[in-house]
Design a protein around this motif. Structure first.
Motif: not given
Length: 1263
Positions: A435-453
């Motif tokens: 389907s061309q529509k976006e995934w309907p389960v889109s709740g919550g928030t998340w940000t890319l942290g600084s401690h990533t590699y």
């Protein structure tokens, strides 16, 4: 911070804390120890302390194992899945993936969101209700309510209500206050709900729902076919329906005038509240009328949903209902839209489904837009807005278990360019039609942290597939997938190999080795083969080169001098030439019986030019051969080095080294011959016993085979995804087997092996004819065994031949059982997933013992080790319907001999290439191969590799197995190297270059190598480096080249190490170990001080043992279930930063307002909004419930509760801030409206004044 100084002047080779293995010293080597050049002082500042370590789980990936329940919050748009083991997975948008676990471990029966409240109610199989707080990154239980006398069957929580309806198995309905989690005194008893004239019990409650028309009316559905609408105010039933078919589910029409039921006979009934005597419609969606006029019998319809839409006909969606006569049909989900019926076939049984609607109110037009279908092994979402009902592309890594996982590898801090390249290659092979529509389960928030590699996880699977996953920033996304089976021909019915592959997994991946810098990739398969891959961004036409290695025991053949001369194990250096495809024919005098396999591999490599797409392209296939009807043993260890251009591998027979640049075999030796004159063990010679026991039944047994030993009882439980197919005869054969001798290791002909001139003083490695070799093992060699269990005769390939006769098969009642397996016998069982193997060790004993260690290691490495009394094993097979099957292995007696003498094979357990000192007299580091064995021996094999590019491609690499020998307790598991400053020395590698790019003839490309010499960073400390060697019992740090043991630490006495690795943590290095008793520990380097020891897992199972792996940055992972990957961290820094790395499950969102009902609907539609539940169910009106009925359990207290409270305060502040912003916005709007009203009032006043002035002087008759 501590300083460790050790004065090494005049230090002898003996070390404190001896090995206990009977060795004269821990650093013993061949010949007389020479005075080594050692630095006078080693000054290493260790920065790691215990405060740097803490163990905790980070995130879990994959599909929830054995799912049982499903729930969705239509406002927050988050999804919850419950499992049989008591786990809860909460999914939202990208990065929002949370796992929680009930402490009881009881199965989750039902999930209910408090819509837009940030809370979740779970009903478990132990009849307990739990309230979870989702307003924090890690959910926690706030309240629990344990029912003592009744079993929970169904729960219902009306929207924006704080009263939960709970139905029980007895047919009663209880009401729970969500805020206090206390039972109300209001109870609907089953005998009051039904009519007094009813003589039978209506059954458990299967449905509860409030009427969309009136919230004061509760619809109760009983399993027996009874439906009651209960008036909560009047405390009586409005109507009762008695239907002769069992009810599975009920669904309302949004107007509250009709509802639909699904039944056990595959029918759907539609009922109208005006006339409840009979249904207004009965349909069998999949039941056809037969010739005799009767309906087909159909399967039950387990669930039905009845949803309305403004723009089209209503949707009726249900699962099940197919006719019984259609055998082999897959599980289906049926969508009835008007007159159109669409049947969607699923790959797995349907556990639960849920229709997603635009509104959370049940009395409004629902407007369904998607269906979430929870299957046993998958999660799919169907788009209802398109006529062909396509599925959404799942953004979660739910296909980890697409084929059972058999091995894992974890790489942290990878080169930053490797992930985009793999993603670009893998994106070309993605499936289409979503389907061309976006995934309907889109709740919550998340940000890319600084401690990533950059992090990459590699999984190997039972079907031979390999998957690369991007694991950066605690997420998981598939990058690239490859199939190793494409290298081989498909077995044909007429092929001689075909009978061996029936109902097998011959391509199961056993281990992988990957160099991210050079992008060289090696795969070891269960069928005793190795595939080497190179990475290219371009497609190519290539022909796969195949090498065949004859590394196998011949337990009965007598080798004559003529045969040795015709088939030399070692050839002159001048006879070396590249052989792209080496075939090893059977020796003329082998007396191979007709029909017995010899000198053929298990699989056939494609011998034609094939087109390979961009990505990893196979370059070389190395296969072990059958020898005289004996299948090759599984490969137990592997290492590859791109700078040297070599790949080394070993099994329980010996070691082989292959030059993959020249496509030649450099070394192929039995483990015993690697010692030369430096063998630390006294192996006694015995006369051969005149019987022969075949080893073929033990060979190639797959990943789930278990073996016994003489001291301990090991309980094993199989949690297999596939069933074993062995019959009773094969079981009897396994019971009757006895071990074979240390056998001749045949290495094929020709196999060029070259030695440096400096080694020619050793008579054991002179390039002379085999018959004239002056070896230390010139007589038959045996291990010390019991008097009545002496094995057959044995020689080594370099020893003088023996004239002993051939053993004969004993003539007795057990004679037929001891015969060699015929060609039709599969050499290995169906490959069991590492995810589905379990072994429970006896943890009550103070010492697990050698038996437990051997059983685990045999499963872990695929090593086949035999003990002298193995055919006395009594094996009881007891298969049951449960997932956990137990096999009890008991021994008839114990042995008094040591473990060194009990093991008749010394397996190669670990290999490591690196720059080191092969001998004590070496002044400079040279390329070396470190070899670890199952008897606790570490061997150093120096090599001479040409450095010039052209010479490397033409001249031979010389290898001489005459280096040092180091001793440890237990099987060697890991090697690593440190410089004299304590920094980790990386293995040299070749910089990647695309093999398919066009070359400039004027400027030919050369290999660019990167070396990390031990002496490059220690000019002030002098020459030398530190070697860290870890075994299953202890760890040692040696100073090279003197081979002096500086530090030794006994890791465990009551268990053994399963995984060990030297990893970087907090800008330093440490040794991380995972033991069979579940302990995770870290040791400082080089002093081996214990820094952390945590009892992480209460029990050890084989699935975790095979998949547990450490990586840099203080991270590790393992397969927590056959479908899930659990990542953990043992770094305090990452534990502290984990909260900001996780996603927020709850975001403050304003609840959508209900639609205006209008005057007529409000007047004629009942008094639903006048219903006050608090007035009915509160303690003042209903009283208190019986204390014995349910017990209230408060939530978690202590530090966790404080964290929860703190997190709740943060959430409250965030909500207050949002509310304040909304209030300010509304005040601004109000101010604007007020200004507009004032302007309008002024205009009106002005006009009124003008009209007054105009009409002031006029008389009445002038108007």
């Amino acid at each position: 911070m501590k300083k460790f100084r050790k004065v090494l002047d005049g230090l002898t080779t003996s070390s404190p804390g001896g090995t206990g293995m009977g060795s004269p010293s821990c650093g013993s080597a061949a010949g007389t120890p020479t005075a080594a050049q050692t630095p006078k002082e080693i000054d290493i500042q260790e920065t790691l302390v215990s405060e740097n370590f803490q163990l905790c789980k980070t995130v879990r990936h994959g599909f929830p194992y054995q799912p049982t329940a499903l729930a969705f919050d239509p406002v927050q748009k988050i999804l919850a899945i419950g499992s049989r083991s008591g786990g809860i997975r909460i999914l939202g948008g990208p990065g929002v993936d949370c796992y929680s676990q009930h402490e009881s471990g009881a199965a989750v029966l039902q999930l209910q969101f408090l819509i837009n409240e940030g809370a979740l109610v779970t009903a478990c199989a132990d009849d307990t209700l739990h309230l979870w707080n989702l307003r924090q990154r890690r959910p926690a239980v706030l309240h629990s309510l344990k029912f003592n006398r009744e079993r929970i069957t169904f729960c219902h929580l009306p929207f924006q209500s704080k009263w939960l309806y709970v139905g029980t198995e007895r047919g009663n309905t209880h009401i729970v206050n969500i805020e206090s989690f206390i039972l109300s005194g209001y109870v609907i008893m089953w005998n009051k709900a039904i009519e007094l004239s009813t003589k039978t019990h209506p059954g458990p409650i299967v449905h509860l729902s409030d009427s969309p028309k009136d919230e004061g009316k509760l619809l109760i559905g009983f399993e027996g076919g009874t439906i009651v609408q209960w008036d909560l105010r009047a405390k009586k039933g409005d109507f009762r329906i008695y239907y002769d078919e069992a009810i599975h589910s009920v669904s309302w029409h949004h107007e509250g005038k009709q509802f639909m039921c699904s039944h056990s006979d595959g029918s759907l009934t539609l009922w109208n509240l005006r006339n409840t005597t009979k249904p207004i419609q009965v349909t069998f969606p999949h039941g056809k009328i037969q010739k005799d006029g009767r309906k087909e019998s159909c399967k039950p319809i387990l669930k039905v949903e009845y949803k309305t839409s403004r723009s089209s006909e209503p949707f009726v969606i249900f699962s099940g209902g197919l006719s019984y006569d259609k055998a082999g049909r897959r599980p289906t989900l049926t969508i009835m839209h008007g007159k159109a019926i669409t049947v969607l076939e699923m790959d797995y049984p349907i556990v639960e489904f849920m229709v997603l609607c635009e509104t959370p109110y049940n009395n409004e037009v629902q407007e369904p837009y998607a269906v979430v279908v929870l299957l046993e092994k998958d999660l799919i979402v169907v788009d209802l807005t398109q006529s062909n009902f396509p599925v959404f592309e799942n953004p979660y890594p739910m296909d980890v278990h697409e084929s059972p996982v058999t091995c894992t590898a974890y790489f942290a801090d990878c080169p930053p360019d490797i992930i985009p390249i793999l993603y670009s290659i893998g994106a070309k092979h993605k499936k289409t039609g979503y389907s061309q529509k976006e995934w309907p389960v889109s709740g919550g928030t998340w940000t890319l942290g600084s401690h990533t590699y950059p992090e990459i996880i590699i999984t190997g699977h039972a079907d031979g597939s390999i998957k690369f996953w991007d694991a950066s920033a605690i997420t998981l996304q598939m990058l690239y997938k490859m199939k190793t089976s494409k290298v081989f021909e498909k077995p044909k019915p007429g092929d001689a190999r075909a009978p061996e592959l029936v109902e097998e997994d011959p391509f199961a991946v056993q281990m992988v080795s990957w160099c991210p810098q050079s992008r060289i990739f090696c795969v070891v398969g269960i069928s005793a083969y190795i595939i080497l891959y190179r990475f290219s961004k371009y497609d190519a036409n290539t022909q796969i080169v195949s090498l065949e290695v004859r590394l196998q025991c011949e337990s009965e053949d007598v080798i004559s001098p003529s045969e040795n001369e015709n088939n030399p194990c070692f050839s002159e250096p001048g006879s070396h030439s590249p052989q792209p495809h080496q075939q090893h024919p059977a020796s003329p005098g082998s007396r191979t019986p007709e029909g017995v396999k010899d000198s053929i591999p298990c699989l056939k490599v494609k011998d034609r030019v094939v087109r390979v797409p961009p990505g990893y392209q196979s370059e070389l296939v190395i296969q072990l051969l059958w020898v005289d009807g004996e299948p090759p043993q599984q490969i137990t260890s592997l290492d590859i080095n791109s700078a040297y251009g070599l790949v080394a591998f070993g099994n329980c027979y010996g070691l082989a080294v292959v030059d993959y640049l020249q496509k030649t075999i450099l070394l192929c030796m039995s483990t015993l011959d690697l010692y030369g004159a430096t063998d630390p063990y006294q192996r006694l010679t015995r006369s051969p016993r005149r019987n022969r026991q075949s080893t073929s039944e033990f060979c190639m047994r797959g990943l789930s085979n278990f073996y016994s030993d003489s001291k301990k009882r090991i309980r094993t439980s199989y949690q297999s995804l596939t069933e074993l197919t062995d019959n009773q005869q094969s079981i009897d054969m396994e019971r009757s087997k006895s071990p074979t001798s240390v056998c001749v290791c045949s290495v094929g002909s020709p196999v060029p092996v070259h030695y440096p001139t400096s080694l020619h003083n050793d008579p054991r490695i002179l390039p002379e004819p085999v018959a004239s070799l002056r070896a230390s093992h010139c007589s038959p060699v045996f291990y010390l065994l019991d008097n009545d269990h002496v094995n057959g005769h044995c020689t080594s390939p370099t020893s003088q031949p023996c004239s002993a006769g051939k053993p004969r098969i004993p003539m007795g009642p057990e004679g037929p059982r001891l015969t060699r397996r015929g060609p039709g016998r599969p050499p290995f069982r169906k490959a069991q997933s590492a995810a589905c193997m379990e072994i429970s060790l006896p943890v009550s004993h103070t010492e697990v013992g050698h038996a437990s260690r051997r059983a685990m290691l045999q499963q872990l490495h695929g090593v086949t080790m035999y003990s002298h009394d193995e055919h006395h094993t009594t094996t009881s097979y007891c298969w049951s319907e449960r997932e956990s099957r137990e096999n009890s292995f008991s021994r008839s007696r114990s042995s008094s001999v040591s473990s060194i003498d009990r093991d008749t094979k010394e397996a190669i357990t670990t290999l490591q290439f690196g720059e080191s000192y092969g001998r004590k007299s070496d002044a400079h580091p040279t390329p070396c191969l470190w070899v670890g064995t199952s008897l606790g021996v570490a061997l150093l094999i120096p090599m001479s590799i040409p450095t010039d590019h052209e010479e490397r491609m033409e001249e031979a690499v010389t290898i001489g197995p005459s280096g040092g020998v180091l001793m440890l307790k237990g099987s060697v598991t890991r090697f690593s190297f440190l410089d004299c400053m304590g920094a980790l020395i990386q293995s040299p590698y070749e910089v990647w270059r695309d093999p398919n790019t066009a070359e400039d003839p004027d400027r030919p490309r050369k290999r660019k190598l990167v070396h990390f010499s031990p002496s490059s960073s220690q000019d002030a400390c002098g020459e030398g480096h530190l070697a860290v060697v870890c075994s299953e019992r202890q760890a040692k740090v040696f100073l090279m080249p003197s081979q002096s043991c500086l530090f030794v630490h006994n890791i465990t006495e009551s268990s053994f190490v399963l995984r060990a690795d030297v990893v970087s943590v907090c800008n330093s290095v440490c040794l991380a170990c995972f033991c069979a008793n579940g302990h995770v520990m870290t040791l400082s380097l080089p002093s081996l001080r214990p820094l952390m020891d945590v009892n992480y897992l209460p029990l050890t199972d084989m699935r975790i043992a095979r998949t547990f792996c450490f990586t840099n940055g203080g991270q590790a992972l393992y397969l927590s279930s056959p479908t899930e990957i659990q990542r953990i961290t043992y770094s305090q820094e990452m534990c502290d930063n984990l909260q900001e790395m996780l996603g927020e499950l709850f975001t403050p969102i304003e609840t959508p307002e209900a639609q205006n009902r209008g005057f007529l609907k409000g007047f004629f539609g009942g008094n639903a909004h006048n219903f006050d539940r608090e007035e009915l169910f509160g303690e003042a009106a209903a009283g208190k419930a019986s204390r014995s009925l349910a017990q209230h359990i408060p939530g978690q207290a202590g530090l966790e509760g404080m964290k929860v409270a703190a997190s709740g305060v943060v959430g409250d502040l965030a909500r207050a801030r949002v509310a304040l912003d909304e209030r300010g916005q509304r005040l601004g709007e109000l101010e604007e409206r007020t200004a507009l009203m004032m302007t309008s009032a002024e205009t009106f006043s002005k006009h009124a004044h003008e009209v007054m002035l105009k009409c002031k002087d006029k008389k009445w008759y002038q108007f």
